[in-house]
Scaffold this active site. Structure first.
Site, PDB file in Angstrom:
ATOM      1  N   THR A 149     -12.697 -68.832 -30.636  1.00 60.42           N
ATOM      2  CA  THR A 149     -12.109 -67.672 -29.820  1.00 60.42           C
ATOM      3  C   THR A 149     -11.502 -67.710 -28.593  1.00 60.42           C
ATOM      4  OG1 THR A 149     -13.764 -66.510 -31.191  1.00 60.42           O
ATOM      5  CG2 THR A 149     -12.914 -65.087 -29.346  1.00 60.42           C
ATOM      6  N   ASN A 188     -13.625 -58.113 -32.024  1.00 61.27           N
ATOM      7  CA  ASN A 188     -14.725 -58.136 -31.370  1.00 61.27           C
ATOM      8  C   ASN A 188     -15.126 -57.273 -30.158  1.00 61.27           C
ATOM      9  OD1 ASN A 188     -16.002 -60.132 -32.914  1.00 61.27           O
ATOM     10  ND2 ASN A 188     -16.047 -61.567 -31.593  1.00 61.27           N
ATOM     11  N   HIS A 195     -21.155 -37.405 -41.398  1.00 64.21           N
ATOM     12  CA  HIS A 195     -19.672 -36.915 -41.294  1.00 64.21           C
ATOM     13  C   HIS A 195     -18.854 -38.112 -41.966  1.00 64.21           C
ATOM     14  CE1 HIS A 195     -15.656 -36.334 -39.791  1.00 64.21           C
ATOM     15  NE2 HIS A 195     -15.854 -35.160 -39.278  1.00 64.21           N
ATOM     16  N   THR A 226     -16.279 -71.166 -26.421  1.00 65.35           N
ATOM     17  CA  THR A 226     -15.271 -70.707 -25.119  1.00 65.35           C
ATOM     18  C   THR A 226     -16.181 -69.853 -24.461  1.00 65.35           C
ATOM     19  OG1 THR A 226     -14.403 -69.184 -26.979  1.00 65.35           O
ATOM     20  CG2 THR A 226     -13.150 -71.227 -26.164  1.00 65.35           C
ATOM     21  N   TYR A 257     -22.535 -73.834 -34.595  1.00 68.91           N
ATOM     22  CA  TYR A 257     -22.682 -72.573 -35.532  1.00 68.91           C
ATOM     23  C   TYR A 257     -21.472 -72.394 -36.748  1.00 68.91           C
ATOM     24  CZ  TYR A 257     -26.836 -71.165 -33.180  1.00 68.91           C
ATOM     25  OH  TYR A 257     -28.090 -71.177 -32.647  1.00 68.91           O
ATOM     26  N   ILE A 258     -20.046 -72.950 -36.065  1.00 67.94           N
ATOM     27  CA  ILE A 258     -18.969 -72.581 -37.010  1.00 67.94           C
ATOM     28  C   ILE A 258     -18.532 -73.985 -37.523  1.00 67.94           C
ATOM     29  CG2 ILE A 258     -16.658 -71.713 -37.010  1.00 67.94           C
ATOM     30  CD1 ILE A 258     -18.801 -69.571 -36.559  1.00 67.94           C
ATOM     31  N   CYS A 318     -20.211 -64.367 -28.684  1.00 72.73           N
ATOM     32  CA  CYS A 318     -18.935 -63.734 -29.216  1.00 72.73           C
ATOM     33  C   CYS A 318     -18.753 -62.167 -28.585  1.00 72.73           C
ATOM     34  CB  CYS A 318     -19.176 -63.463 -30.683  1.00 72.73           C
ATOM     35  SG  CYS A 318     -19.670 -65.104 -31.309  1.00 72.73           S
ATOM     36  N   ARG A 360     -16.039 -53.799 -31.567  1.00 79.83           N
ATOM     37  CA  ARG A 360     -17.495 -53.567 -31.801  1.00 79.83           C
ATOM     38  C   ARG A 360     -18.280 -53.509 -30.569  1.00 79.83           C
ATOM     39  NH1 ARG A 360     -20.857 -54.118 -36.279  1.00 79.83           N
ATOM     40  NH2 ARG A 360     -22.714 -55.181 -35.970  1.00 79.83           N
ATOM     41  N   LYS A 379     -30.159 -61.195 -31.585  1.00 85.63           N
ATOM     42  CA  LYS A 379     -29.993 -60.318 -32.738  1.00 85.63           C
ATOM     43  C   LYS A 379     -31.103 -60.681 -33.905  1.00 85.63           C
ATOM     44  CE  LYS A 379     -26.207 -61.662 -35.628  1.00 85.63           C
ATOM     45  NZ  LYS A 379     -24.985 -61.300 -36.393  1.00 85.63           N
ATOM     46  N   LYS A 396      -8.353 -61.656 -33.366  1.00 86.83           N
ATOM     47  CA  LYS A 396      -9.769 -62.090 -33.057  1.00 86.83           C
ATOM     48  C   LYS A 396     -10.509 -61.369 -31.972  1.00 86.83           C
ATOM     49  CE  LYS A 396     -13.703 -63.891 -33.227  1.00 86.83           C
ATOM     50  NZ  LYS A 396     -14.876 -64.264 -34.125  1.00 86.83           N
TER      51      LYS A 396
HETATM   52  N1  SAJ Z   1     -25.706 -55.046 -31.779  1.00 88.63           N
HETATM   53  C1  SAJ Z   1     -25.977 -53.665 -31.141  1.00 88.63           C
HETATM   54  N2  SAJ Z   1     -25.965 -52.577 -32.136  1.00 88.63           N
HETATM   55  C2  SAJ Z   1     -25.302 -52.830 -33.241  1.00 88.63           C
HETATM   56  C3  SAJ Z   1     -24.834 -53.899 -33.921  1.00 88.63           C
HETATM   57  C4  SAJ Z   1     -25.112 -55.082 -32.998  1.00 88.63           C
HETATM   58  O1  SAJ Z   1     -26.794 -53.589 -30.222  1.00 88.63           O
HETATM   59  O2  SAJ Z   1     -25.119 -51.722 -33.968  1.00 88.63           O
HETATM   60  C5  SAJ Z   1     -25.836 -55.962 -31.007  1.00 88.63           C
HETATM   61  C6  SAJ Z   1     -26.648 -57.348 -31.633  1.00 88.63           C
HETATM   62  O3  SAJ Z   1     -28.062 -57.042 -31.564  1.00 88.63           O
HETATM   63  C7  SAJ Z   1     -26.135 -58.390 -30.922  1.00 88.63           C
HETATM   64  C8  SAJ Z   1     -24.752 -57.876 -30.457  1.00 88.63           C
HETATM   65  O4  SAJ Z   1     -24.578 -56.844 -30.856  1.00 88.63           O
HETATM   66  O5  SAJ Z   1     -26.774 -58.492 -29.607  1.00 88.63           O
HETATM   67  C9  SAJ Z   1     -23.774 -58.939 -31.305  1.00 88.63           C
HETATM   68  O6  SAJ Z   1     -24.241 -58.905 -32.554  1.00 88.63           O
HETATM   69  P1  SAJ Z   1     -23.326 -58.753 -34.098  1.00 88.63           P
HETATM   70  O7  SAJ Z   1     -24.043 -58.822 -35.329  1.00 88.63           O
HETATM   71  O8  SAJ Z   1     -22.258 -57.339 -33.691  1.00 88.63           O
HETATM   72  O9  SAJ Z   1     -22.210 -59.659 -33.869  1.00 88.63           O
HETATM   73  P2  SAJ Z   1     -22.154 -61.476 -33.754  1.00 88.63           P
HETATM   74  O10 SAJ Z   1     -21.994 -61.708 -32.360  1.00 88.63           O
HETATM   75  O11 SAJ Z   1     -23.487 -62.048 -34.333  1.00 88.63           O
HETATM   76  O12 SAJ Z   1     -20.885 -61.844 -34.533  1.00 88.63           O
HETATM   77  C10 SAJ Z   1     -19.498 -61.231 -34.295  1.00 88.63           C
HETATM   78  C11 SAJ Z   1     -19.015 -60.730 -35.581  1.00 88.63           C
HETATM   79  N3  SAJ Z   1     -17.696 -59.811 -35.285  1.00 88.63           N
HETATM   80  C12 SAJ Z   1     -17.679 -58.601 -35.676  1.00 88.63           C
HETATM   81  O13 SAJ Z   1     -18.568 -58.092 -36.338  1.00 88.63           O
HETATM   82  C13 SAJ Z   1     -16.468 -57.818 -35.331  1.00 88.63           C
HETATM   83  C14 SAJ Z   1     -18.545 -61.820 -36.289  1.00 88.63           C
HETATM   84  O14 SAJ Z   1     -17.761 -61.338 -37.579  1.00 88.63           O
HETATM   85  C15 SAJ Z   1     -17.465 -62.759 -35.606  1.00 88.63           C
HETATM   86  O15 SAJ Z   1     -17.399 -63.938 -36.273  1.00 88.63           O
HETATM   87  C16 SAJ Z   1     -18.385 -63.153 -34.432  1.00 88.63           C
HETATM   88  O16 SAJ Z   1     -18.978 -62.035 -33.634  1.00 88.63           O
HETATM   89  C17 SAJ Z   1     -17.775 -64.469 -33.459  1.00 88.63           C
HETATM   90  O17 SAJ Z   1     -18.098 -65.468 -33.756  1.00 88.63           O
HETATM   91  O18 SAJ Z   1     -17.042 -63.875 -32.966  1.00 88.63           O
END
Ligand code: SAJ
Length: 467
Positions: free
Chosen positions: A130, A219, A253, A85, A13-14, A269, A222, A350, A215
């Site tokens: 990562t 994550n 807010h 990883t 993917y990357i 991730c 989030r 997702k 990095k």
């Molecule tokens: N999710 C929720 N609620 C939300 C947002 C996401 O439940 O409000 C869930 C999604 O459905 C999914 C999971 O979280 O199952 C992760 O989805 P995501 O869209 O948050 O992130 P990834 O895993 O697709 O990509 C992330 C990103 N990191 C951040 O936003 C901090 C991306 O920028 C990174 O490059 C990527 O991880 C990575 O490769 O590490």
């Protein structure tokens, strides 16, 4: 530093979007992957993953003749390692009663070893995968030292995290800010020169371990933020509140930005990387650990929601939190879902991607089946996926046809925009359960469904709804 040729190890993917982008921008790229299927597919000019726009960039890279793909690295000016990883599935660590997952660094190790025969003085090596803090200096550098060349003196060594969002990779890899962490300042500068080939975002130089930490911090933040949204969903169920409405109002807010609850956190991730910190320093990671636990438990909460929907049919009151309590006191029959037919929509981790890795939807289906439900899953982005223990429907219509309930697990655009009246004409199900707040309650109710939403314990026929 000038780069005529680069070698990218790992074309997933990357790695593949990078390889195609560098090549389309005039750099000679040699891509390497250990999977014969991936190599054959790319040699035939076909991408093996779903990513919007990627096929076009690959076509361009191949048209200008800048991309070759095989299973072995070749001599180059720079090497980029972009291999997975994941965590180990069969081994866990333990510290003071905390059980945590462990990073599986075998792919990084073997990709680094694969460079050894072709590493030359003056090269640049970049790890993008990562990785736990200190991987570049404590794992990669010692392996490369076997070449008798010294990192930082004879060749440059960096960590530069990929930060692109699946589904929007081609845009983000050009426009996102880029962090380049060198084991020396000269290494960081060399990596800056390489990425400047196409990166339009700012490029920030730092040291390798800081870049690794940045990095994982992103994550992890989030993950923790999603965990609190999921916890709010549980609390809302307990208090008879619609969490989606509450989040919308809270987010008015100016300094609050609550994320969305859902069936859990998946992908390779966010559901993985926080464990790297817990593994490396469990004594300082209790919040991170708890967030991981909350998100990993979320599929169980979805199953309670499904039970709520079916028990409402039989007249029982149905807040999920209440169900959890009643289940604890063993008054909800374990067989509530036995032989219930459920159409599960979406298996990807997702929306609008075909990546099923660590998908909470898959976990939900396994849990429903454990409860005796008969589940037919439909994933439009991976219709031919074969997952152990999961019955894949051949198309949407056959997934829903005989179902007693329709369970939405992923907010794919094509699911969000379903016409409920048309759905109603194709199924005998009159229960719809939305775990991602994708469906309009009024529309689905007018079409004859009782619509249940994760994080919303109001009765589906209540006039209290604000919509
Ligand atoms: N999710 C929720 N609620 C939300 C947002 C996401 O439940 O409000 C869930 C999604 O459905 C999914 C999971 O979280 O199952 C992760 O989805 P995501 O869209 O948050 O992130 P990834 O895993 O697709 O990509 C992330 C990103 N990191 C951040 O936003 C901090 C991306 O920028 C990174 O490059 C990527 O991880 C990575 O490769 O590490």
């Amino acid at each position: 530093m000038k780069f005529q040729k680069i070698c990218i190890i790992g074309l997933g993917y990357i790695g593949l979007p990078y390889a195609a982008t560098f090549a389309a921008r005039g750099v000679k790229v040699h891509g390497v992957d250990i999977s014969p299927r991936v190599v054959e597919s790319l040699q035939a000019g076909k991408i093996h993953i779903h990513e919007p726009g990627l096929q076009d960039v690959l076509d361009e890279a191949l048209r200008v003749g800048n991309l070759t793909v095989t299973s072995q690295p070749v001599e180059a000016d720079a090497f980029i390692i972009s291999v997975p990883t994941p965590f180990q599935h069969d081994k866990f660590g333990e510290h003071n009663g905390i059980r945590f997952k462990l990073a599986d660094m075998r792919a990084v190790t073997s990709a680094t070893e694969a460079i050894l025969p072709v590493l030359r003085k003056g090269n640049l090596v970049i790890l993008e995968s990562t990785s736990p803090p200190r991987t570049t200096v404590e794992l990669v550098a010692p392996i490369l030292a076997r070449s008798n060349l010294q990192a930082g003196a004879d060749f440059h060594l960096c960590y530069s995290p990929e930060r692109v969002l699946p589904g929007n990779i081609l845009h983000e890899l050009v426009y996102n800010a880029r962090i380049v962490g060198g084991i020396t300042p000269e290494s960081a500068r060399a990596a800056r020169d390489l990425y400047a080939t196409f990166v339009k975002g700012e490029i920030h130089e730092t040291d390798a371990t800081t870049a690794e930490m940045v990095k994982i911090m992103e994550n992890t933040t989030r993950d923790v933020n999603i965990a609190i949204a999921n916890e709010f969903a549980r609390l809302a169920e307990k208090f008879g509140v619609d969490v989606w409405e509450a989040i919308r109002l809270a987010n008015l807010h100016p300094r609050i930005d609550i994320l969305n609850p859902g069936p859990g956190v998946g992908g390779h991730c966010i559901s993985v990387d926080p464990w790297f910190l817990v593994e490396a320093a469990p004594e300082f990671s209790s919040l991170i650990y708890q967030a991981r636990k909350v998100n990993d438990e979320q599929p169980h909460f979805v199953v309670e929601k499904v039970k709520q929907a079916f028990s409402a049919l039989s007249g029982a009151d149905g807040r999920v939190a209440k169900h959890i309590e009643t289940e604890r006191s063993r008054s909800v029959p374990a067989s509530l879902l036995k032989n219930k037919k459920i159409a599960a929509l979406g298996l990807a981790y997702k929306p609008d991607v075909n990546d099923l890795r660590e998908s909470p939807a898959v976990e939900v289906i396994h849990l429903l089946q454990k409860e005796g439900a008969i589940v037919h899953a439909w994933e439009p982005f991976a219709p031919n996926a074969k997952l152990e223990g999961i019955n894949m429907a051949s198309d949407f219509d056959s997934a829903i046809q005989d179902a007693d309930a329709i369970l939405l697990l992923v907010s794919h655009t094509q699911f969000r925009t379903l016409n409920p009246t048309s759905v109603a004409s194709k199924t005998k199900a009159r229960i719809a359960i939305d775990t991602v707040n994708a469906w309009n309650r009024k529309d689905w109710q007018s079409a004859g469904f009782s619509l249940y939403r994760l994080g919303d314990s109001k009765s589906p026929t209540s006039s209290l709804y604000s919509e």
